[in-house]
Design a protein around this motif. Structure first.
Motif, mmCIF file in Angstrom:
data_model
loop_
_atom_site.group_PDB
_atom_site.id
_atom_site.type_symbol
_atom_site.label_atom_id
_atom_site.label_comp_id
_atom_site.label_asym_id
_atom_site.label_seq_id
_atom_site.Cartn_x
_atom_site.Cartn_y
_atom_site.Cartn_z
ATOM 1 N N ILE A 117 -2.641 -6.334 14.557
ATOM 2 C CA ILE A 117 -4.089 -6.132 14.424
ATOM 3 C C ILE A 117 -4.429 -4.649 14.323
ATOM 4 O O ILE A 117 -5.262 -4.234 13.518
ATOM 5 N N SER A 118 -3.758 -3.840 15.153
ATOM 6 C CA SER A 118 -4.121 -2.424 15.219
ATOM 7 C C SER A 118 -3.270 -1.550 14.298
ATOM 8 O O SER A 118 -3.313 -0.334 14.381
ATOM 9 N N CYS A 119 -2.503 -2.158 13.397
ATOM 10 C CA CYS A 119 -1.624 -1.378 12.523
ATOM 11 C C CYS A 119 -2.120 -1.493 11.088
ATOM 12 O O CYS A 119 -2.227 -2.587 10.546
ATOM 13 N N ASP A 120 -2.437 -0.359 10.473
ATOM 14 C CA ASP A 120 -2.944 -0.440 9.097
ATOM 15 C C ASP A 120 -1.836 -0.195 8.065
ATOM 16 O O ASP A 120 -2.104 -0.064 6.882
ATOM 17 N N TRP A 121 -0.593 -0.099 8.529
ATOM 18 C CA TRP A 121 0.517 0.042 7.586
ATOM 19 C C TRP A 121 1.695 -0.786 8.106
ATOM 20 O O TRP A 121 2.811 -0.310 8.279
ATOM 21 N N CYS A 122 1.400 -2.042 8.381
ATOM 22 C CA CYS A 122 2.399 -2.907 9.001
ATOM 23 C C CYS A 122 3.334 -3.476 7.945
ATOM 24 O O CYS A 122 2.894 -4.065 6.974
ATOM 25 N N ARG A 123 4.632 -3.247 8.149
ATOM 26 C CA ARG A 123 5.634 -3.812 7.249
ATOM 27 C C ARG A 123 6.571 -4.733 8.015
ATOM 28 O O ARG A 123 7.708 -4.934 7.650
ATOM 29 N N CYS A 124 6.045 -5.271 9.123
ATOM 30 C CA CYS A 124 6.882 -6.105 9.991
ATOM 31 C C CYS A 124 7.083 -7.488 9.400
ATOM 32 O O CYS A 124 6.397 -7.904 8.479
ATOM 33 N N ASP A 125 8.028 -8.181 9.999
ATOM 34 C CA ASP A 125 8.459 -9.482 9.494
ATOM 35 C C ASP A 125 8.741 -10.367 10.719
ATOM 36 O O ASP A 125 8.686 -9.895 11.843
ATOM 37 N N LEU A 126 9.049 -11.619 10.466
ATOM 38 C CA LEU A 126 9.418 -12.530 11.553
ATOM 39 C C LEU A 126 10.823 -13.066 11.327
ATOM 40 O O LEU A 126 11.217 -13.318 10.191
ATOM 41 N N ASP A 127 11.536 -13.261 12.412
ATOM 42 C CA ASP A 127 12.779 -14.045 12.383
ATOM 43 C C ASP A 127 12.471 -15.379 13.060
ATOM 44 O O ASP A 127 11.578 -15.456 13.896
ATOM 45 N N PHE A 128 13.244 -16.397 12.702
ATOM 46 C CA PHE A 128 13.024 -17.726 13.291
ATOM 47 C C PHE A 128 14.337 -18.331 13.764
ATOM 48 O O PHE A 128 15.407 -18.035 13.229
ATOM 49 N N ARG A 129 14.221 -19.262 14.727
ATOM 50 C CA ARG A 129 15.384 -20.062 15.106
ATOM 51 C C ARG A 129 14.908 -21.357 15.707
ATOM 52 O O ARG A 129 13.726 -21.489 16.036
ATOM 53 N N LYS A 153 10.130 -17.743 17.366
ATOM 54 C CA LYS A 153 9.973 -16.647 16.405
ATOM 55 C C LYS A 153 10.183 -15.324 17.124
ATOM 56 O O LYS A 153 10.069 -15.240 18.348
ATOM 57 N N ARG A 154 10.483 -14.307 16.347
ATOM 58 C CA ARG A 154 10.722 -12.976 16.900
ATOM 59 C C ARG A 154 10.137 -11.945 15.937
ATOM 60 O O ARG A 154 10.380 -12.018 14.729
ATOM 61 N N TRP A 155 9.377 -11.010 16.468
ATOM 62 C CA TRP A 155 8.773 -9.935 15.662
ATOM 63 C C TRP A 155 9.868 -8.956 15.264
ATOM 64 O O TRP A 155 10.707 -8.598 16.089
ATOM 65 N N SER A 156 9.856 -8.531 14.018
ATOM 66 C CA SER A 156 10.910 -7.648 13.534
ATOM 67 C C SER A 156 10.283 -6.475 12.780
ATOM 68 O O SER A 156 9.710 -6.652 11.710
ATOM 69 N N VAL A 157 10.378 -5.281 13.353
ATOM 70 C CA VAL A 157 9.791 -4.112 12.701
ATOM 71 C C VAL A 157 10.697 -3.626 11.579
ATOM 72 O O VAL A 157 11.893 -3.887 11.578
ATOM 73 N N ALA A 158 10.106 -2.927 10.620
ATOM 74 C CA ALA A 158 10.893 -2.326 9.543
ATOM 75 C C ALA A 158 11.820 -1.285 10.162
ATOM 76 O O ALA A 158 11.413 -0.527 11.039
ATOM 77 N N GLY A 159 13.059 -1.236 9.727
ATOM 78 C CA GLY A 159 14.038 -0.375 10.378
ATOM 79 C C GLY A 159 14.019 1.064 9.910
ATOM 80 O O GLY A 159 15.036 1.588 9.475
ATOM 81 N N ASP A 160 12.886 1.721 9.974
ATOM 82 C CA ASP A 160 12.824 3.095 9.483
ATOM 83 C C ASP A 160 12.180 4.054 10.488
ATOM 84 O O ASP A 160 11.799 5.164 10.138
ATOM 85 N N ASN A 161 12.069 3.629 11.742
ATOM 86 C CA ASN A 161 11.523 4.481 12.805
ATOM 87 C C ASN A 161 10.098 4.953 12.541
ATOM 88 O O ASN A 161 9.680 5.985 13.039
ATOM 89 N N GLN A 162 9.348 4.219 11.724
ATOM 90 C CA GLN A 162 7.955 4.605 11.480
ATOM 91 C C GLN A 162 6.989 3.567 12.027
ATOM 92 O O GLN A 162 5.806 3.589 11.701
ATOM 93 N N SER A 163 7.493 2.649 12.828
ATOM 94 C CA SER A 163 6.637 1.580 13.330
ATOM 95 C C SER A 163 5.733 2.102 14.432
ATOM 96 O O SER A 163 6.089 3.003 15.173
ATOM 97 N N CYS A 164 4.550 1.497 14.539
ATOM 98 C CA CYS A 164 3.599 1.946 15.552
ATOM 99 C C CYS A 164 3.922 1.294 16.894
ATOM 100 O O CYS A 164 4.713 0.352 16.984
ATOM 101 N N ALA A 165 3.256 1.777 17.952
ATOM 102 C CA ALA A 165 3.533 1.307 19.311
ATOM 103 C C ALA A 165 3.242 -0.186 19.457
ATOM 104 O O ALA A 165 3.977 -0.899 20.143
ATOM 105 N N SER A 166 2.191 -0.678 18.812
ATOM 106 C CA SER A 166 1.853 -2.091 18.995
ATOM 107 C C SER A 166 2.890 -2.991 18.326
ATOM 108 O O SER A 166 3.233 -4.051 18.842
ATOM 109 N N CYS A 167 3.406 -2.574 17.169
ATOM 110 C CA CYS A 167 4.460 -3.359 16.519
ATOM 111 C C CYS A 167 5.737 -3.326 17.356
ATOM 112 O O CYS A 167 6.405 -4.348 17.527
ATOM 113 N N GLU A 168 6.060 -2.151 17.908
ATOM 114 C CA GLU A 168 7.246 -2.037 18.758
ATOM 115 C C GLU A 168 7.107 -2.920 20.003
ATOM 116 O O GLU A 168 8.065 -3.560 20.437
ATOM 117 N N ALA A 169 5.897 -2.950 20.566
ATOM 118 C CA ALA A 169 5.662 -3.780 21.761
ATOM 119 C C ALA A 169 5.840 -5.254 21.421
ATOM 120 O O ALA A 169 6.412 -6.023 22.207
#
Ligand SMILES: [Zn+2]
Length: 169
Positions: A157-169, A118-134
């Motif tokens: 855990i530390s993001c209260d506006w998380c719009r992230c997603d997962l990719d799989f392979r 799996k791979r963490w995928s942030v929303a592509g709008d440059n508003q993601s927090c540091a923990s999501c980016e990490a």
């Protein structure tokens, strides 16, 4: 008229080409049925106070939102009007529940289908927090592994506006 038709046709062809180009970001398509299945069994598990509603009504609302592809703001409005959540809480809970259902549902589905990574995928709008980016920055990890923030999947855990997603392979 003829010129317009040609232009319109070119635009349609361009759009079709765009759609056919392989995305570099999404390795697997979003599967609403996995999210719906997860929400039907688990939505609201992290919610302590259902306001004027109850867990059963809450679960039904999240399932309906996923089945019908609601924007997060429409689910927010339902939580405000029927559950009497405050505006801020209604929006945060709506976003969080949709994020949980999608990522947990898809994670379970990927495991059933024999997915390996799996791979963490942030929303592509440059508003993601540091923990999501990490979490995204480490790339592909085993399906059962945890991300740097300690999560199996979004929301962070530390993001209260998380719009992230997962990719799989
Ligand atoms: Zn996030």
């Amino acid at each position: 008229m003829a010129a317009f038709s040609v232009l319109a046709f070119r635009q349609v062809a361009r759009n079709a080409r765009k759609r056919q180009q392989p995305s570099t970001k999404k390795a697997s398509p979003f599967l609403p049925r996995a999210a719906i299945r997860y929400a039907g069994a688990h939505a609201g598990e992290s919610v302590v106070d259902f306001g004027k509603g109850n867990r059963r009504q809450f679960r039904a609302a999240v399932v309906r939102a996923l089945e019908q592809g609601w924007a997060v703001t429409r689910l927010r409005d339902l939580f405000r009007e029927e559950f009497k959540f405050s505006p801020d809480r209604a929006l945060n809970v709506a976003q969080r529940e949709l994020c949980i259902a999608r990522s947990r549902g898809n994670l379970a589905d990927a495991a059933e289908r024999g997915g390996k990574q799996k791979r963490w995928s942030v929303a592509g709008d440059n508003q993601s927090c540091a923990s999501c980016e990490a979490n995204q920055s480490i790339g592909w990890i085993d399906l059962a592994a945890k991300f740097p923030g300690g999560e199996d999947c979004p929301p962070a855990i530390s993001c209260d506006w998380c719009r992230c997603d997962l990719d799989f392979r």
